[in-house]
Design an enzyme around this catalytic site. Sequence first.
Site, short mmCIF file in Angstrom:
data_model
loop_
_atom_site.label_atom_id
_atom_site.label_comp_id
_atom_site.label_asym_id
_atom_site.label_seq_id
_atom_site.Cartn_x
_atom_site.Cartn_y
_atom_site.Cartn_z
N ASP A 78 0.82 -1.20 0.08
CA ASP A 78 -0.06 0.06 -0.15
C ASP A 78 1.07 1.23 -0.09
O ASP A 78 2.06 1.09 0.40
CB ASP A 78 -0.79 0.04 1.17
CG ASP A 78 -0.17 0.21 2.67
OD1 ASP A 78 0.72 -0.69 2.77
OD2 ASP A 78 -0.54 0.98 3.41
N ASP A 112 8.90 3.60 -1.00
CA ASP A 112 8.00 3.29 0.10
C ASP A 112 6.76 2.77 -0.24
O ASP A 112 5.66 3.51 -0.42
CB ASP A 112 7.93 4.56 1.08
CG ASP A 112 6.85 4.28 2.28
OD1 ASP A 112 6.86 2.93 2.76
OD2 ASP A 112 6.70 5.20 3.04
N GLU A 146 -0.11 -0.75 5.61
CA GLU A 146 1.05 -0.47 6.76
C GLU A 146 0.91 0.93 6.85
O GLU A 146 1.25 1.47 8.10
CB GLU A 146 2.32 -0.83 6.18
CG GLU A 146 3.56 -0.54 7.09
CD GLU A 146 4.23 0.86 6.73
OE1 GLU A 146 5.07 1.23 7.79
OE2 GLU A 146 3.80 1.56 6.06
N GLU A 147 0.61 1.72 5.86
CA GLU A 147 0.62 3.20 6.08
C GLU A 147 -0.84 3.78 6.89
O GLU A 147 -0.74 5.11 7.27
CB GLU A 147 0.36 3.79 4.73
CG GLU A 147 1.39 3.40 3.62
CD GLU A 147 2.94 4.27 4.29
OE1 GLU A 147 2.82 4.85 5.20
OE2 GLU A 147 3.78 3.95 3.32
N ASP A 172 12.35 -5.75 7.67
CA ASP A 172 11.64 -4.94 6.97
C ASP A 172 12.34 -3.74 6.50
O ASP A 172 13.49 -3.71 6.55
CB ASP A 172 10.70 -4.67 7.94
CG ASP A 172 9.20 -4.26 7.51
OD1 ASP A 172 9.07 -3.96 6.20
OD2 ASP A 172 8.54 -3.62 8.39
N HIS A 416 6.59 10.05 1.30
CA HIS A 416 5.19 10.62 1.65
C HIS A 416 5.17 12.17 1.18
O HIS A 416 4.35 12.79 1.80
CB HIS A 416 5.11 10.58 3.32
CG HIS A 416 4.81 9.20 3.75
ND1 HIS A 416 4.20 8.97 5.00
CD2 HIS A 416 4.94 8.00 3.40
CE1 HIS A 416 3.99 7.73 5.26
NE2 HIS A 416 4.52 7.22 4.45
#
Length: 441
Positions: A78, A112, A146-147, A172, A416
């Site tokens: 995601d 990401d 995850e976000e 990770d 982001h």
Amino acid sequence: MVTPVERFRALLRIPTISRVDTELVDWQQFERFVTLLPELYPGVHSTLTREIVASHSLLYCWKGTAPGAPTVLLAHYDVVAASEERWDHPPFGAELTGDGDSTLLWSRGALDDKGALVSLLEAVERLVADGFVPAHDVYLSFGHDEETTGSGSRAIVALLESRGIRPALLIDEGGAVVEGIFPGVDGPIAVVGVSEKGITSVDLTVVQDGGHASTPPKLSATARLARAIVRLNAAPFRARFSSTNLEMIRTVGAHARQPYRFLFTQQWLTRGILLALFSRLGDETRAMVRTTAVVTRLSGSDAENALAEKASAIVNMRVAVGSTVADSIDHIRRAIRDDRVEVTAVNPSEPSPISPTTGPQWDAVRGAILAVYPDVIVTPYIQLGASDSRHFTRICDAVYRFTPFEMSLAERGTLHAVNERIHVATWLRGIDFYEALVRAV
């Protein structure tokens, strides 16, 4: 023949945007992503078993030749939302620019975290084609949210725990190969997260009488909230070093020029100076040594001419290792000094335990990094952002966070944010890292 880069671009073009309000999620895009994977990676899907967990997260199992604790390789597919405004290239266009080692791939998710996920799949596809079989089971765990809430990874942890599975090693997203973060150190540094800060949203709310905006009180709800925010901003959390901070400084400092080498390695004498230095070098180093709290959302009245009956702010708080959510909430209350501002922790998550920096698991990660980046300094650090790995710490003692890419300060600033991008050459080296790691475990 479809190249690895073209497969990467195909997956980047699918806008798998997760949202806190799941009613707003376009789940068809997630289904497109999951459906496309067997077509792009037939070797993976003919050799590994795949389970769909929590509707959209994926858990693959690659059976090893011998019993023993498995390795789990984590990533998430995601991404955060992105509009085309201010992007130099469409965020889901996966466009290429430049040539040779300067070739860039522009896309939301390039760093990401589809970059890691797809390079991991490429590595396993390559290993399967070579006839490789791991010594012990290897799991690939791909979260779908995850976000936002991490519910997919939490469900995978619960599933593995129910089966009595305790991984020997988990890796990770997180650290990267970086430069320029330590004065006096010229070479690249591979920072490997051995823990990560806790994370919680803190709701600041003021409730009081409303009314017409033409007759405001001396201190309206919005003014009271603003005063609280200003007071919080003026009262930073205390700076202090964790044991991992100090180990990182010693490790990297051994490679520094003088006088920095003395400053970094003689900590019995220089710790106070170092703490002041880290508080002033920049945003990243300042965040390394303290809990941080920043307002990210504000709300007030629904009308321009009406006083707010409820004013609220969301504070994003990252809790330093060595502190707790409760201690941090107490700090906020003391800083605000106003009982009429209600302070509530939302979805609190404590800092993660610190994983070992010696032993076979650490050596496997360090060795894989040096196999691809032989000239880097490998060091532990505390990861500033939150990842799905924090959910796995209850079933694994060796949890590491490392994204196997070189990232400049400018590139890290696109996480982001607008213009997220990755150098194709470093993405290809990420494939080599995962291959080396799987061969080592």
